[in-house]
Write a protein that holds these residues in place. Structure first.
Motif, mmCIF file in Angstrom:
data_model
loop_
_atom_site.group_PDB
_atom_site.id
_atom_site.type_symbol
_atom_site.label_atom_id
_atom_site.label_comp_id
_atom_site.label_asym_id
_atom_site.label_seq_id
_atom_site.Cartn_x
_atom_site.Cartn_y
_atom_site.Cartn_z
ATOM 1 N N ASP A 69 -59.981 18.121 50.909
ATOM 2 C CA ASP A 69 -61.166 17.286 50.678
ATOM 3 C C ASP A 69 -61.909 17.038 51.989
ATOM 4 O OD1 ASP A 69 -60.616 17.145 47.995
ATOM 5 O OD2 ASP A 69 -59.752 15.125 48.062
ATOM 6 N N GLN A 70 -61.156 16.770 53.062
ATOM 7 C CA GLN A 70 -61.773 16.560 54.372
ATOM 8 C C GLN A 70 -62.533 17.808 54.826
ATOM 9 O OE1 GLN A 70 -61.496 13.157 54.342
ATOM 10 N NE2 GLN A 70 -61.502 13.428 56.537
ATOM 11 N N LEU A 71 -61.904 18.962 54.622
ATOM 12 C CA LEU A 71 -62.540 20.213 55.040
ATOM 13 C C LEU A 71 -63.805 20.485 54.229
ATOM 14 C CD1 LEU A 71 -59.400 22.464 55.537
ATOM 15 C CD2 LEU A 71 -60.958 21.665 57.320
ATOM 16 N N LYS A 72 -63.728 20.218 52.934
ATOM 17 C CA LYS A 72 -64.908 20.435 52.088
ATOM 18 C C LYS A 72 -66.044 19.518 52.509
ATOM 19 C CE LYS A 72 -62.417 22.015 48.030
ATOM 20 N NZ LYS A 72 -61.890 21.619 46.733
ATOM 21 N N SER A 73 -65.711 18.287 52.823
ATOM 22 C CA SER A 73 -66.763 17.347 53.191
ATOM 23 C C SER A 73 -67.396 17.722 54.530
ATOM 24 C CB SER A 73 -66.233 15.918 53.230
ATOM 25 O OG SER A 73 -65.364 15.740 54.318
ATOM 26 N N LYS A 74 -66.654 18.354 55.403
ATOM 27 C CA LYS A 74 -67.183 18.761 56.697
ATOM 28 C C LYS A 74 -67.714 20.196 56.681
ATOM 29 C CE LYS A 74 -64.486 18.005 60.131
ATOM 30 N NZ LYS A 74 -63.333 17.837 60.990
ATOM 31 N N ARG A 75 -67.456 20.892 55.582
ATOM 32 C CA ARG A 75 -67.852 22.299 55.465
ATOM 33 C C ARG A 75 -67.178 23.162 56.535
ATOM 34 N NH1 ARG A 75 -69.822 21.611 50.754
ATOM 35 N NH2 ARG A 75 -71.829 20.651 50.486
ATOM 36 N N ALA A 76 -65.977 22.743 56.935
ATOM 37 C CA ALA A 76 -65.242 23.519 57.930
ATOM 38 C C ALA A 76 -64.514 24.663 57.246
ATOM 39 C CB ALA A 76 -64.246 22.619 58.647
ATOM 40 N N SER A 77 -64.400 25.800 57.932
ATOM 41 C CA SER A 77 -63.723 26.929 57.300
ATOM 42 C C SER A 77 -62.688 27.597 58.185
ATOM 43 C CB SER A 77 -64.755 27.971 56.869
ATOM 44 O OG SER A 77 -65.433 28.459 58.009
ATOM 45 N N ASN A 78 -62.579 27.224 59.442
ATOM 46 C CA ASN A 78 -61.599 27.915 60.283
ATOM 47 C C ASN A 78 -60.312 27.111 60.368
ATOM 48 O OD1 ASN A 78 -62.907 25.946 61.695
ATOM 49 N ND2 ASN A 78 -62.755 26.974 63.674
ATOM 50 N N LEU A 79 -59.211 27.773 60.005
ATOM 51 C CA LEU A 79 -57.901 27.138 60.000
ATOM 52 C C LEU A 79 -57.002 27.838 61.017
ATOM 53 C CD1 LEU A 79 -57.386 26.918 56.147
ATOM 54 C CD2 LEU A 79 -58.352 25.215 57.653
ATOM 55 N N SER A 80 -56.015 27.132 61.484
ATOM 56 C CA SER A 80 -55.121 27.700 62.485
ATOM 57 C C SER A 80 -53.679 27.426 62.101
ATOM 58 C CB SER A 80 -55.426 27.078 63.847
ATOM 59 O OG SER A 80 -54.514 27.506 64.802
ATOM 60 N N ILE A 81 -52.807 28.375 62.378
ATOM 61 C CA ILE A 81 -51.385 28.209 62.081
ATOM 62 C C ILE A 81 -50.748 27.304 63.130
ATOM 63 C CG2 ILE A 81 -50.710 30.255 63.396
ATOM 64 C CD1 ILE A 81 -48.532 30.758 61.344
ATOM 65 N N VAL A 82 -49.816 26.517 62.695
ATOM 66 C CA VAL A 82 -49.081 25.668 63.613
ATOM 67 C C VAL A 82 -47.716 26.304 63.812
ATOM 68 C CG1 VAL A 82 -47.941 23.436 63.866
ATOM 69 C CG2 VAL A 82 -50.224 23.576 62.873
ATOM 70 N N HIS A 83 -47.304 26.358 65.033
ATOM 71 C CA HIS A 83 -45.962 26.867 65.281
ATOM 72 C C HIS A 83 -45.285 25.982 66.304
ATOM 73 C CE1 HIS A 83 -47.156 28.531 69.177
ATOM 74 N NE2 HIS A 83 -48.284 28.841 68.576
ATOM 75 N N SER A 84 -43.982 25.975 66.248
ATOM 76 C CA SER A 84 -43.249 25.184 67.216
ATOM 77 C C SER A 84 -42.667 26.116 68.272
ATOM 78 C CB SER A 84 -42.145 24.387 66.515
ATOM 79 O OG SER A 84 -41.321 25.256 65.807
ATOM 80 N N ASN A 85 -41.920 25.580 69.170
ATOM 81 C CA ASN A 85 -41.413 26.320 70.322
ATOM 82 C C ASN A 85 -40.776 27.632 69.892
ATOM 83 O OD1 ASN A 85 -40.588 27.000 72.844
ATOM 84 N ND2 ASN A 85 -39.036 25.386 73.015
ATOM 85 N N TYR A 86 -41.541 28.692 69.940
ATOM 86 C CA TYR A 86 -41.131 29.985 69.417
ATOM 87 C C TYR A 86 -40.204 30.731 70.368
ATOM 88 C CZ TYR A 86 -41.588 34.808 67.803
ATOM 89 O OH TYR A 86 -41.329 36.083 67.389
#
Length: 169
Positions: A69-86
Motif C-alpha cells: 500500500d505504501q509503495l502504491k501510494s508513492k508510485r515507487a517501483s524499485n525494490l531491493s533484496i535484503v541479505h545478511s552477512n553473506y
C-alpha cells in the motif's frame, strides 16, 4: 493478554517483519515505520492473537500488505533484496570481494524480476519460509509458488552464468 505475553509471541519473528518491510520499501526508516505500524495493529488485536493458528503468518501478511500500500501510494517501483552477512569470517579478501560482487549482481537481477517472484524468493530463500506458509501469506496455490520460485531461480542462474562467463557460451 499482557505486554509481556505479547512480546513473547512477537519477539521470535519481529526481525523477519522488518527484513520483509526493508526489502519492499528499501529505506530503513520506512521499514522501521512499517514494522512499528504492524506491531501497533497486532497490539490492538492482542485479545484475539492467542486464538490464531499462526500469528507470524498474519503479521507477515499484514506487513506485506502495508508495504505494498505504501509503495502504491508513492508510485515507487524499485525494490531491493535484503541479505545478511553473506561472507564467511575466515574467507580470503578475494573471496569476500567476489561474494560482494555476486550479491551485487543478484540484487540487480532481483530488481528485474516480477514483484511476485521477488517476494517468493525473499520469503523462501532469504527468510526460509516453508511453501505452505508462503501460500498462506501470499494467498496462492503452493504449486504456483513452486513454479514462480523455479522461474525466478532460473532467471537469476542464467544471468549469473552469463555474468561469470562474460557473455561467452
Amino acid at each position: 493478554m499482557n505486554q509481556n505475553e505479547f512480546i513473547s509471541i512477537i519477539n521470535p519473528f519481529k526481525d523477519k517483519l522488518f527484513r520483509l518491510a526493508k526489502r519492499l520499501l528499501v529505506s530503513t526508516e520506512e521499514a522501521e515505520d512499517a514494522t512499528q505500524e504492524v506491531l501497533v495493529k497486532l497490539w490492538n488485536k492482542n485479545d484475539t492473537l492467542s486464538q490464531l493458528n499462526s500469528v507470524e503468518a498474519m503479521a507477515m501478511t499484514m506487513t506485506k500488505n502495508y508495504c505494498l500500500d505504501q509503495l502504491k501510494s508513492k508510485r515507487a517501483s524499485n525494490l531491493s533484496i535484503v541479505h545478511s552477512n553473506y561472507t564467511d569470517r575466515e574467507a580470503s579478501l578475494q573471496t569476500k570481494v567476489e561474494d560482494r560482487d555476486s550479491w551485487s549482481w543478484v540484487e540487480r537481477i532481483m530488481e528485474q524480476l516480477p514483484e511476485q517472484q521477488k517476494l517468493i524468493v525473499q520469503m523462501r530463500d532469504i527468510e526460509q519460509y516453508e511453501f505452505e506458509e508462503i501460500a498462506k501469506i501470499l494467498d496462492m496455490n503452493e504449486t504456483a509458488i513452486r513454479v514462480a520460485l523455479s522461474r525466478a531461480r532460473k532467471t537469476i542462474r542464467e544471468y549469473m552464468t552469463n555474468t561469470h562467463n562474460y557473455g561467452i557460451k
